[in-house]
Design a protein around this motif. Structure first.
Motif, PDB file in Angstrom:
ATOM      1  N   PHE A 210      58.979  -6.128  73.959  1.00 44.73           N
ATOM      2  CA  PHE A 210      60.187  -5.458  74.443  1.00 44.73           C
ATOM      3  C   PHE A 210      60.634  -4.376  73.464  1.00 44.73           C
ATOM      4  N   MET A 211      60.658  -4.714  72.179  1.00 45.02           N
ATOM      5  CA  MET A 211      61.085  -3.717  71.179  1.00 45.02           C
ATOM      6  C   MET A 211      60.148  -2.508  71.198  1.00 45.02           C
ATOM      7  N   ASP A 212      58.860  -2.776  71.298  1.00 42.28           N
ATOM      8  CA  ASP A 212      57.875  -1.700  71.336  1.00 42.28           C
ATOM      9  C   ASP A 212      58.079  -0.817  72.589  1.00 42.28           C
ATOM     10  N   SER A 213      58.429  -1.472  73.698  1.00 45.90           N
ATOM     11  CA  SER A 213      58.601  -0.721  74.947  1.00 45.90           C
ATOM     12  C   SER A 213      59.739   0.291  74.847  1.00 45.90           C
ATOM     13  N   LEU A 214      60.712   0.013  74.004  1.00 48.18           N
ATOM     14  CA  LEU A 214      61.835   0.946  73.881  1.00 48.18           C
ATOM     15  C   LEU A 214      61.368   2.282  73.308  1.00 48.18           C
ATOM     16  N   LEU A 215      60.252   2.241  72.571  1.00 50.80           N
ATOM     17  CA  LEU A 215      59.689   3.474  72.016  1.00 50.80           C
ATOM     18  C   LEU A 215      58.674   4.106  72.958  1.00 50.80           C
ATOM     19  N   THR A 216      57.874   3.265  73.595  1.00 45.37           N
ATOM     20  CA  THR A 216      56.716   3.802  74.323  1.00 45.37           C
ATOM     21  C   THR A 216      56.925   3.923  75.835  1.00 45.37           C
ATOM     22  N   ASN A 217      57.782   3.088  76.391  1.00 42.92           N
ATOM     23  CA  ASN A 217      57.938   3.035  77.843  1.00 42.92           C
ATOM     24  C   ASN A 217      59.287   2.390  78.159  1.00 42.92           C
ATOM     25  N   PRO A 218      60.389   3.163  77.998  1.00 42.72           N
ATOM     26  CA  PRO A 218      61.735   2.568  78.032  1.00 42.72           C
ATOM     27  C   PRO A 218      62.049   1.772  79.294  1.00 42.72           C
TER      28      PRO A 218
END
Ligand code: DHB
Ligand code: FE
Length: 281
Positions: A210-218
């Motif tokens: 989830f944290m990564d998605s905020l950078l890569t795919n909000p």
């Protein structure tokens, strides 16, 4: 015009307030949690926000189960806190920013979000602890506009709806005619479950994704229903919806964000704690 400078997501476990009050930040249990914050303090010193739009969930202090708005926006000149146990003193009141509150309320209603507007509003640990963690020295250097999202009584708003709300909040801020620097703060999560047979449930893999998605795919988390989020992140892990609103609000400043700093540590109490600071381009 107002300038959106970035967003910060942080956990808000009530025990943090007691640890701060008792000066336990360097104790082995607390150090990996509190060590996350100084790089964010450094960034805040240069980013200099004037106003915080704070996405949080009230836990029964201002809204109880008999009256539970899905979305509520504070429009008060000041927000007082109240005792939440542990016997520690309540935080001093924090100043509001009524002009920005009304900019949000007018824009959101125009955009067909039927929010509750609150000209009086008590704020709980989910509002006060992020402020205390971000500005530990005492006096608040910012005013706030609290945006409350129901994650305590079903039915909860869908992730896709929360994302749309966050986007509309971002656009309301971006079109605010005042020369102020605005920071979005998300308070809550990440995975935790305080009750039931799965009490203590934590899902590190999902949290990091989830944290990564905020950078890569909000918009990644908008694919999940509320029940799927509960299944993955726990009954109280749905607080991650605040982070989603914060990230959606940042889209009003441009398509991408830069990660300033992140920290993930578990557990504190029953919760996987997370901190993430994002800067707009
Ligand atoms: C805890 C976490 C929360 O988000 C909260 O609102 C209350 C308690 C906890 O882990 O103790
Ligand atoms: Fe909570």
């Amino acid at each position: 015009m107002a300038k959106i400078i970035g967003g910060i997501g942080t956990s808000h476990i009530p025990a943090i307030g007691k640890a701060i009050h008792e000066g336990l930040q360097a104790e082995p249990y607390w150090k990996p949690f509190f060590d996350g914050y100084p790089p964010v303090h450094d960034w805040l010193a240069t980013a200099r926000p004037d106003v915080v739009v704070l996405f949080y969930n009230d836990h029964g202090l201002n809204f109880f189960l008999d009256k539970m708005p899905t979305f509520a926006v504070g429009a008060a000149a000041q927000y007082a806190s109240a005792d939440e146990g542990w016997g520690i003193p309540a935080q001093p009141p924090v100043g509001g920013e009524p002009a920005l509150s009304w900019q949000l309320i007018n824009t959101l209603v125009e955009r067909e979000f039927d929010i509750v507007s609150c000209q009086e509003m008590l704020v709980d640990h989910a509002c006060t602890l992020p402020l205390k963690l971000l500005w530990p020295q005492g006096e608040w250097p910012v005013t706030i506009v609290p945006v409350c999202i129901n994650t305590v009584q079903f039915p909860l708003p869908k992730a896709s709806r929360v994302y749309a709300l966050g986007k509309a909040v971002g656009e309301a801020v971006a079109t605010w005619g005042e020369d102020r620097r605005v920071l979005f703060v998300a308070s809550g999560g990440l995975s935790h479950q305080l009750d039931g047979t799965r009490a203590g449930h934590i899902n590190k893999r999902f949290d990091l994704q989830f944290m990564d998605s905020l950078l890569t795919n909000p918009e990644w988390a908008t694919q999940f229903s509320v029940h799927e989020i509960v299944e993955k992140a726990g009954t109280q892990g749905v607080e991650l919806l605040m982070w989603l609103a914060m990230r959606a609000a940042l889209t009003a400043a441009g398509p991408s964000v830069r990660k300033v700093h992140a920290n993930y540590h578990l557990p504190i109490s029953n919760t996987a704690t997370a901190l993430m600071a994002l800067e707009t381009a």
